[in-house]
Scaffold this motif. Structure first.
Motif, PDB file in Angstrom:
ATOM      1  N   LYS A 394       0.808  -1.213   0.000  1.00  0.00           N
ATOM      2  CA  LYS A 394       0.000   0.000   0.000  1.00  0.00           C
ATOM      3  C   LYS A 394       0.844   1.267   0.000  1.00  0.00           C
ATOM      4  CE  LYS A 394      -4.352  -1.552   2.044  1.00  0.00           C
ATOM      5  NZ  LYS A 394      -5.370  -1.278   3.069  1.00  0.00           N
ATOM      6  N   HIS A 434      -9.567   5.411  -4.532  1.00  0.00           N
ATOM      7  CA  HIS A 434      -8.409   4.832  -3.850  1.00  0.00           C
ATOM      8  C   HIS A 434      -7.146   5.626  -4.180  1.00  0.00           C
ATOM      9  CE1 HIS A 434     -10.922   1.402  -2.771  1.00  0.00           C
ATOM     10  NE2 HIS A 434     -11.309   1.333  -4.046  1.00  0.00           N
ATOM     11  N   ASP A 439      -4.738  -0.931  -3.358  1.00  0.00           N
ATOM     12  CA  ASP A 439      -6.186  -0.806  -3.206  1.00  0.00           C
ATOM     13  C   ASP A 439      -6.883  -0.695  -4.561  1.00  0.00           C
ATOM     14  OD1 ASP A 439      -6.043  -1.011  -0.506  1.00  0.00           O
ATOM     15  OD2 ASP A 439      -6.193   1.148  -0.093  1.00  0.00           O
TER      16      ASP A 439
END
Length: 725
Positions: A394, A434, A439
């Motif tokens: 992420k 996002h 994501d």
């Protein structure tokens, strides 16, 4: 014996020659697509000249001289640089012809030069134009050639990139016109009549009917294909597969051609190989990087990189990916000239004289012994199994340095120019909320789980000529197997500006013993790999009913806000599913009615209104043109059993109106008695005069009109039927 009417230079013959030219032209149009012929204009002009000379009835010798001149001029313009008047090139032409005649006697057809092939093709067109002219001018037949043209065009359209949609429309128009004209000519010959011409009464209804029916056929809604595409089956029929058997039907399994995806397949539980390994994972064979709108191909042909034991050619991981080393032993049941391997392959162990050739673009690893391709029975692998931490992935929010390289973007960000805009809009819609790459990728992966998509291997559509494979799956069918899901995910990722590629190989197979897996043709599969800067290529699994063979977890040793998150393998599924349920349960807003009307407005199409209008117009036109046939029966139905003193007068005036329709109108100043004698003279009888005398008695004795009608109704009925027959 039926006498033949000699060909004349009239409008009928002109139309037939023009239509014959266009019909033969349809055979030349696909040449640019299905052959290496790039210049067809010369051939088109040549057949046009052939039909013109035949129509003008030019003497044979003069016509042959003109055609030979055109052939020579066309060959010169295509193959010689000298000026046409400079006859030095004629020697080369004659020498080339003599040489190719010798090759003909040797049956060396492939050795013939383009000049001689052009000459032979021109002679063939010469003969074809003459035969067509003879068929429709003297034999009054064209149906066989018309049917052959339809078959030729449809076969070319099915088995080549040539789009024959408009060709079919043109051919049907031309063929129907020629059939109509020639049917009229055959009727003339049968009646031995030379003085009947193609007039408005015959030509206009024919033209209206053909144009209208063709237009209706063109604009009417077309049903989607009802059967699987036969092309993959026919192309695969008779080819030997990996186990030496002959392909007769399309079965699941590894294949090299992915340019036309779609269509159903049947299962095949033939064992491909058995693997002994500690880790469950997918088995790679190759990747493809260029999406065409119908399937996948490679963007180039890079040189293959040779290695022996240690894999020095292919790398998948970068410095932030943690790995563990494992071993695997492969026992092949179906022998291929390539290996199957897991992501992270580091070395291959086989016989000492075996070396490996890695295609650095497709990442397919072929096996060689010396310069010869070899199929291995068994080999051992060492590979690095990755650990993917979600909170680490992420952290990727911006493109990496390698993504700025043009070659990398051309390979893994490529999309076809004609990709429908709604596919790109959907990618933006899915990922816009996002902020990091992981994501976004998971949002696209989960999209296929929550939006009505179904896994099926039988009821799988094949995109039409103008349809995109991904667009059809995402918006129309939503039914398919791994190729549909994986290809769609790669396209959506690239549309969202995320590098991705399509991978094919096998799933982990079925566990038969501890750490032993059996992989069959039914395990053939495709999936997705996404590039993450500093991590490398990461696999994802969008196909419904399948799960990613790699483990994704949270690194709980990290400090910061990420520590508080509960480890989840798919953190995006719960909120998205909740949002979906809330959407379904939401109350109907005030705008719902408006949206319904908007949908009805979208469904309303002027095309269908036009079809209905033209249909009604055609029906009205047919009724109007045939009124001479059906109006008498309407009069009979109205007046035969009617009662009253006025019925005779109405029926008699209806008879006069019908006589006018058939071409026997009453002249100005002509008495009824004179007119009745004229009608009887034409029909060679006395019925009209007899009926007119009865009518005059009724006219002058109105109190006796119904009695006169009762006695004359049968005479009136027979007469109105006779003049209408």
């Amino acid at each position: 014996m039926k006498p033949k009417i000699p060909a004349q230079r009239d409008i009928r013959n002109l139309l037939l020659n023009v239509f014959g030219f266009f019909l033969l032209w349809e055979w030349l149009r696909p040449l640019k697509t299905v052959t290496d012929t790039q210049e067809t204009a010369g051939f088109v002009i040549f057949i046009g000249a052939c039909f013109l000379l035949l129509f003008l009835r030019v003497p044979f010798l003069l016509g042959a001289f003109i055609k030979v001149f055109l052939i020579v001029y066309m060959i010169h313009s295509l193959y010689f640089k000298e000026d046409f008047l400079d006859i030095t090139w004629l020697g080369e032409l004659v020498a080339d012809i003599i040489k190719n005649i010798g090759l003909m006697f040797q049956a060396n057809w492939w050795g013939m030069t383009p000049i001689f092939r052009t000459l032979l093709f021109s002679i063939l067109l010469w003969l074809m134009s003459y035969l067509l002219h003879y068929w429709f001018t003297h034999q009054k037949r064209i149906l066989l050639f018309f049917v052959l043209t339809i078959i030729y065009i449809t076969v070319i359209d099915t088995f080549s990139p040539y789009n024959a949609q408009m060709a079919i429309v043109r051919t049907v128009l031309i063929g129907f016109f020629m059939l109509g004209i020639l049917q009229f000519e055959r009727l003339k010959d049968k009646e031995l009549t030379k003085h009947v011409s193609i007039g408005k009464k015959w030509a206009v209804p024919l033209a209206v009917f053909i144009l209208f029916s063709t237009f209706i056929g063109y604009v009417s809604p077309k049903a989607s294909p009802q059967w699987p595409d036969p092309v993959p089956f026919l192309k695969g029929y008779g080819q030997e597969n990996a186990n030496g058997s002959i392909n007769g039907v399309k079965k699941i399994g590894y294949g090299t051609n992915d340019q036309n995806l779609g269509g159903p397949f049947i299962a095949d539980d033939t064992v491909v190989f058995t693997a002994k390994t500690e880790k469950r994972h997918y088995w790679r064979v190759e990747t493809k990087d260029t999406y065409t709108g119908k399937g996948w191909r490679l963007s180039g042909q890079p040189e293959k990189d040779i290695f022996y034991d240690e894999n020095t050619s292919l790398k998948w991981y970068e410095e932030k990916t943690e790995v563990e080393e494992f071993d695997a032993d492969i026992q092949m049941d179906l022998k291929y000239s390539h290996i199957v391997y897991p992501l992270g392959l580091t070395s291959v162990e086989a016989d000492p004289d075996i070396h490996f050739s890695a295609n650095t673009l497709s990442e397919k690893i072929s096996t060689y012994r010396g310069n010869d391709v070899v199929k291995l029975d068994r080999y051992s692998l060492r590979y690095e199994y990755p650990k993917y931490y979600i909170n680490h992935l992420k952290e990727v929010t911006e493109p990496g340095r390698i993504e700025q390289i043009d070659l990398f973007r051309e390979r893994y960000m490529q999309l076809p120019d004609n990709l429908p805009e709604r596919v790109k809009e959907l990618a933006v819609e899915i990922t816009s909320s996002h902020t990091n790459r992981y994501d976004k990728v998971k949002a696209i992966e989960n999209y296929f789980q929550l939006n009505g998509f179904a896994y099926d291997t039988q009821n799988v559509a094949i995109p039409g000529t103008d349809e995109d494979y991904v667009d059809q799956f995402l918006f129309d069918t939503k039914v398919g197997y791994c190729d549909n899901f994986s290809t769609s995910m790669v396209v959506l990722l690239r549309a969202a500006d995320i590098p991705a590629r399509w991978v094919k190989g096998y799933t982990e197979g079925e566990r038969v013993e501890v750490n032993t897996y059996e992989i069959t043709n039914n395990n053939a599969h495709s999936w997705v790999e996404v590039y993450f800067p500093e991590f490398g290529w990461v696999p994802f699994e969008p196909t419904k009913g399948f799960s990613n063979a790699n483990l994704f977890s949270y690194d709980l040793t990290m400090t910061g806000n990420e520590n508080s998150q509960t480890p989840q393998t798919t953190p995006m599924e719960i909120p998205e599913e909740k949002e979906a349920k809330e959407t379904v349960a939401a109350p109907v807003s005030e705008d719902t009615d408006n949206s319904i009307f908007e949908k009805l407005g979208d469904a309303f199409s002027w095309k269908y209104v036009l079809i209905v209008f033209l249909s009604l117009f055609l029906i009205a036109y047919v009724f109007f043109k045939t009124r001479k046939k059906w109006m008498p029966y309407l009069y009979i139905w109205m007046y035969k059993n009617a009662k009253g003193e006025e019925v005779y007068f109405k029926a008699y005036h209806a008879l006069l109106k019908q006589l006018e329709r058939v071409g026997l109108p009453r002249k100005d100043g002509q008495t009824l008695r004179e007119y009745s004698i004229q009608v009887d003279r034409f029909y060679k009888g006395h019925e009209m005069e007899q009926l007119t005398r009865s009518y005059e008695r009724a006219l002058y004795r109105k109190d006796n009109a119904y009695k006169e009608w009762s006695m004359s109704v049968e005479l009136w009925e027979n007469l109105i039927k006779r003049i209408s027959s």
